[in-house]
Design a protein around this motif. Structure first.
Motif, PDB file in Angstrom:
ATOM      1  N   GLN A 123      17.475 -40.511  25.985  1.00 51.76           N
ATOM      2  CA  GLN A 123      18.852 -40.385  26.452  1.00 51.76           C
ATOM      3  C   GLN A 123      19.372 -38.951  26.428  1.00 51.76           C
ATOM      4  N   CYS A 124      18.553 -38.015  25.917  1.00 55.11           N
ATOM      5  CA  CYS A 124      19.024 -36.640  25.754  1.00 55.11           C
ATOM      6  C   CYS A 124      18.076 -35.591  26.327  1.00 55.11           C
ATOM      7  N   ARG A 125      16.926 -35.996  26.843  1.00 55.60           N
ATOM      8  CA  ARG A 125      15.902 -34.996  27.177  1.00 55.60           C
ATOM      9  C   ARG A 125      16.336 -34.068  28.309  1.00 55.60           C
ATOM     10  N   ARG A 126      17.131 -34.548  29.283  1.00 54.49           N
ATOM     11  CA  ARG A 126      17.600 -33.658  30.341  1.00 54.49           C
ATOM     12  C   ARG A 126      18.540 -32.597  29.766  1.00 54.49           C
ATOM     13  N   TRP A 127      19.433 -33.029  28.860  1.00 49.29           N
ATOM     14  CA  TRP A 127      20.341 -32.075  28.221  1.00 49.29           C
ATOM     15  C   TRP A 127      19.545 -31.019  27.463  1.00 49.29           C
ATOM     16  N   VAL A 128      18.539 -31.455  26.732  1.00 46.53           N
ATOM     17  CA  VAL A 128      17.713 -30.534  25.956  1.00 46.53           C
ATOM     18  C   VAL A 128      17.007 -29.546  26.886  1.00 46.53           C
ATOM     19  N   ALA A 129      16.459 -30.043  27.994  1.00 42.55           N
ATOM     20  CA  ALA A 129      15.746 -29.163  28.926  1.00 42.55           C
ATOM     21  C   ALA A 129      16.669 -28.115  29.530  1.00 42.55           C
ATOM     22  N   GLU A 130      17.930 -28.476  29.725  1.00 37.01           N
ATOM     23  CA  GLU A 130      18.885 -27.546  30.331  1.00 37.01           C
ATOM     24  C   GLU A 130      19.447 -26.537  29.332  1.00 37.01           C
ATOM     25  N   HIS A 131      19.553 -26.916  28.059  1.00 34.91           N
ATOM     26  CA  HIS A 131      20.249 -26.081  27.089  1.00 34.91           C
ATOM     27  C   HIS A 131      19.349 -25.393  26.076  1.00 34.91           C
ATOM     28  N   LEU A 132      18.109 -25.855  25.914  1.00 31.69           N
ATOM     29  CA  LEU A 132      17.231 -25.289  24.893  1.00 31.69           C
ATOM     30  C   LEU A 132      15.840 -25.052  25.456  1.00 31.69           C
ATOM     31  N   PRO A 133      15.125 -24.019  25.006  1.00 31.31           N
ATOM     32  CA  PRO A 133      15.676 -22.948  24.175  1.00 31.31           C
ATOM     33  C   PRO A 133      16.615 -22.066  24.999  1.00 31.31           C
ATOM     34  N   ALA A 134      17.718 -21.657  24.437  1.00 24.77           N
ATOM     35  CA  ALA A 134      18.791 -20.998  25.175  1.00 24.77           C
ATOM     36  C   ALA A 134      18.359 -19.678  25.795  1.00 24.77           C
ATOM     37  N   THR A 135      17.416 -18.973  25.177  1.00 22.35           N
ATOM     38  CA  THR A 135      17.044 -17.650  25.672  1.00 22.35           C
ATOM     39  C   THR A 135      15.625 -17.613  26.236  1.00 22.35           C
ATOM     40  N   ALA A 136      14.992 -18.774  26.394  1.00 18.90           N
ATOM     41  CA  ALA A 136      13.587 -18.784  26.828  1.00 18.90           C
ATOM     42  C   ALA A 136      13.489 -18.670  28.334  1.00 18.90           C
ATOM     43  N   ASP A 137      12.727 -17.677  28.822  1.00 17.26           N
ATOM     44  CA  ASP A 137      12.470 -17.556  30.254  1.00 17.26           C
ATOM     45  C   ASP A 137      11.228 -18.350  30.643  1.00 17.26           C
ATOM     46  N   ASP A 138      10.312 -18.519  29.700  1.00 14.07           N
ATOM     47  CA  ASP A 138       9.065 -19.247  29.934  1.00 14.07           C
ATOM     48  C   ASP A 138       9.262 -20.707  29.561  1.00 14.07           C
ATOM     49  N   ARG A 139       9.246 -21.623  30.536  1.00 20.36           N
ATOM     50  CA  ARG A 139       9.502 -23.033  30.258  1.00 20.36           C
ATOM     51  C   ARG A 139       8.371 -23.677  29.473  1.00 20.36           C
ATOM     52  N   SER A 140       7.215 -22.991  29.344  1.00 25.28           N
ATOM     53  CA  SER A 140       6.163 -23.522  28.473  1.00 25.28           C
ATOM     54  C   SER A 140       6.604 -23.474  27.015  1.00 25.28           C
ATOM     55  N   ASP A 141       7.678 -22.737  26.761  1.00 24.15           N
ATOM     56  CA  ASP A 141       8.226 -22.630  25.411  1.00 24.15           C
ATOM     57  C   ASP A 141       9.307 -23.681  25.176  1.00 24.15           C
ATOM     58  N   ALA A 142       9.343 -24.700  26.038  1.00 24.85           N
ATOM     59  CA  ALA A 142      10.404 -25.714  25.960  1.00 24.85           C
ATOM     60  C   ALA A 142      10.320 -26.483  24.649  1.00 24.85           C
ATOM     61  N   VAL A 143      11.462 -27.013  24.245  1.00 24.96           N
ATOM     62  CA  VAL A 143      11.562 -27.782  23.007  1.00 24.96           C
ATOM     63  C   VAL A 143      10.738 -29.064  23.114  1.00 24.96           C
ATOM     64  N   VAL A 144      10.106 -29.459  22.013  1.00 21.26           N
ATOM     65  CA  VAL A 144       9.299 -30.678  21.987  1.00 21.26           C
ATOM     66  C   VAL A 144       9.944 -31.699  21.057  1.00 21.26           C
ATOM     67  N   HIS A 145       9.600 -32.958  21.298  1.00 22.42           N
ATOM     68  CA  HIS A 145      10.139 -34.074  20.526  1.00 22.42           C
ATOM     69  C   HIS A 145       9.184 -34.439  19.391  1.00 22.42           C
ATOM     70  N   VAL A 146       9.744 -34.619  18.190  1.00 20.18           N
ATOM     71  CA  VAL A 146       8.993 -35.128  17.039  1.00 20.18           C
ATOM     72  C   VAL A 146       9.533 -36.526  16.744  1.00 20.18           C
ATOM     73  N   PRO A 147       8.779 -37.602  17.026  1.00 23.52           N
ATOM     74  CA  PRO A 147       9.310 -38.965  16.880  1.00 23.52           C
ATOM     75  C   PRO A 147       9.679 -39.298  15.433  1.00 23.52           C
ATOM     76  N   ALA A 148      10.746 -40.090  15.288  1.00 20.72           N
ATOM     77  CA  ALA A 148      11.194 -40.578  13.979  1.00 20.72           C
ATOM     78  C   ALA A 148      11.470 -42.069  14.080  1.00 20.72           C
ATOM     79  N   THR A 149      11.470 -42.755  12.942  1.00 22.43           N
ATOM     80  CA  THR A 149      11.706 -44.200  12.951  1.00 22.43           C
ATOM     81  C   THR A 149      13.151 -44.543  13.283  1.00 22.43           C
ATOM     82  N   SER A 150      14.070 -43.607  13.059  1.00 26.34           N
ATOM     83  CA  SER A 150      15.470 -43.787  13.433  1.00 26.34           C
ATOM     84  C   SER A 150      16.120 -42.421  13.507  1.00 26.34           C
ATOM     85  N   THR A 151      17.282 -42.348  14.146  1.00 31.23           N
ATOM     86  CA  THR A 151      18.002 -41.076  14.215  1.00 31.23           C
ATOM     87  C   THR A 151      18.412 -40.616  12.817  1.00 31.23           C
ATOM     88  N   ALA A 152      18.864 -41.553  11.990  1.00 30.64           N
ATOM     89  CA  ALA A 152      19.307 -41.197  10.642  1.00 30.64           C
ATOM     90  C   ALA A 152      18.130 -40.807   9.750  1.00 30.64           C
TER      91      ALA A 152
END
Length: 325
Positions: A123-152
């Motif tokens: 539900q958030c991956r598009r937002w993450v792709a648009e906003h992070l990393p804020a100063t990265a010109d190379d999209r290979s440096d994009a943020v990655v997801h680390v799965p968790a059993t719950s948000t909390a």
């Protein structure tokens, strides 16, 4: 070892839920009860929360079942479909937006790995792709997801010390409870996203019909019969029963065999739904009834002409009277 409970605690109803504290599931649970009247027992996963009700260790469970973006929660659907001893007695709806949090001193530009539940990430991956990393010109440096059993759970881990991730996506409640710094609020690709939760109990008397109800079923189709799915759906359509949700899930005993998890509009006491269940029992090898309960939105079904209770009763009385003339 199970912790001893005081007499006051043991007399209160016990509710399990997908924990730890601060999950959206806890927010749904608090729509039903609270710590002042019930013992709230966070569990590490959905299966454990439901199995404790099945074994009698808890009286009720609250777990997620459906998300408006990602669809059904497979762990819940599969656990309900297997075994016995569970009934859905209610549902709750929780609007879902997320907070991006980190340990104090972490800047947004430092975030390269984010931990959260897979449904939250979806539900958030598009937002993450648009906003992070804020100063990265190379999209290979994009943020990655680390799965968790719950948000909390992700928030709780990060609060304990450095982790293999710099930030988490969680509820605002989790950010406050685990003393994390908020980097961004109202994070969501779809601001109107909603997660549906269910309250599950041991079998017992059904909730009274309200006129705006759902009935949940698990149905297996006959093997290798052309048109089996159509025949199953016809049992609902010919009686005027609308389906609010239908999803296929693998049965698990062999490749290509599926069951269907179904939410039908109506209560077991409704004539049209009872007739549909009779039809399903005739044409399907397995029909599991998982409960009738009030709809959270309170919206009554639109009844097609000829499908109200009075119409079914009148038709049966007419047939019964045919032999007397």
């Amino acid at each position: 070892m199970t912790a001893a409970h005081s007499p006051e605690e043991s007399s209160r109803p016990r509710y399990t839920y997908l924990g730890p504290e601060g999950t959206f599931t806890e927010a749904a649970l608090l729509q039903v009860t609270g710590p002042e009247v019930a013992e709230l027992l966070p569990c590490t996963d959905v299966v454990t929360a439901l199995d404790q009700v099945r074994s009698g260790q808890a009286d009720r469970a609250v777990v997620p079942v459906e998300n408006s973006i990602e669809g059904g929660v497979n762990a819940t659907l599969d656990t309900l479909a297997t075994g016995t001893g569970l009934r859905i007695v209610g549902e709750m709806l929780v609007p879902v937006t997320f907070t991006l949090c980190a340990r104090r001193g972490t800047a947004l530009r430092d975030v390269r790995r984010i931990s959260t539940h897979p449904h939250a990430w979806a539900q958030c991956r598009r937002w993450v792709a648009e906003h992070l990393p804020a100063t990265a010109d190379d999209r290979s440096d994009a943020v990655v997801h680390v799965p968790a059993t719950s948000t909390a759970a992700a928030a709780a881990l990060l609060s304990e010390g450095p982790q293999p991730f710099e930030a988490v996506l969680c509820s605002h409640l989790s950010a406050v409870r685990y003393d994390l710094e908020v980097l961004a609020e109202n994070v969501a690709d779809n601001p109107g996203a909603i997660t549906r939760f269910i309250e599950v109990a041991a079998p017992g008397p059904l909730p009274e019909p309200t006129g705006a109800d759902k009935t949940t079923l698990t149905v297996h189709l006959p093997d290798n019969e052309a048109g089996a799915l159509l025949r199953m759906l016809e049992q609902f359509a010919t009686r005027g029963v609308n389906l609010a949700r239908i999803e296929s899930r693998p049965i698990g005993d062999s490749l290509g065999r599926y069951s269907f998890s179904i939410d039908a509009e109506g209560h077991l006491s409704d004539e049209r739904l009872r007739e549909a269940l009779i039809g399903l029992h005739r044409v399907c090898p397995v029909v599991n009834f998982l409960g009738s309960y009030p709809r959270a939105d309170g919206v009554p079904p639109h009844l097609r002409p000829g499908t109200a209770d009075a119409d079914f009763r009148a038709a049966r009385e007419w047939v019964a009277g045919l032999g007397s003339h």
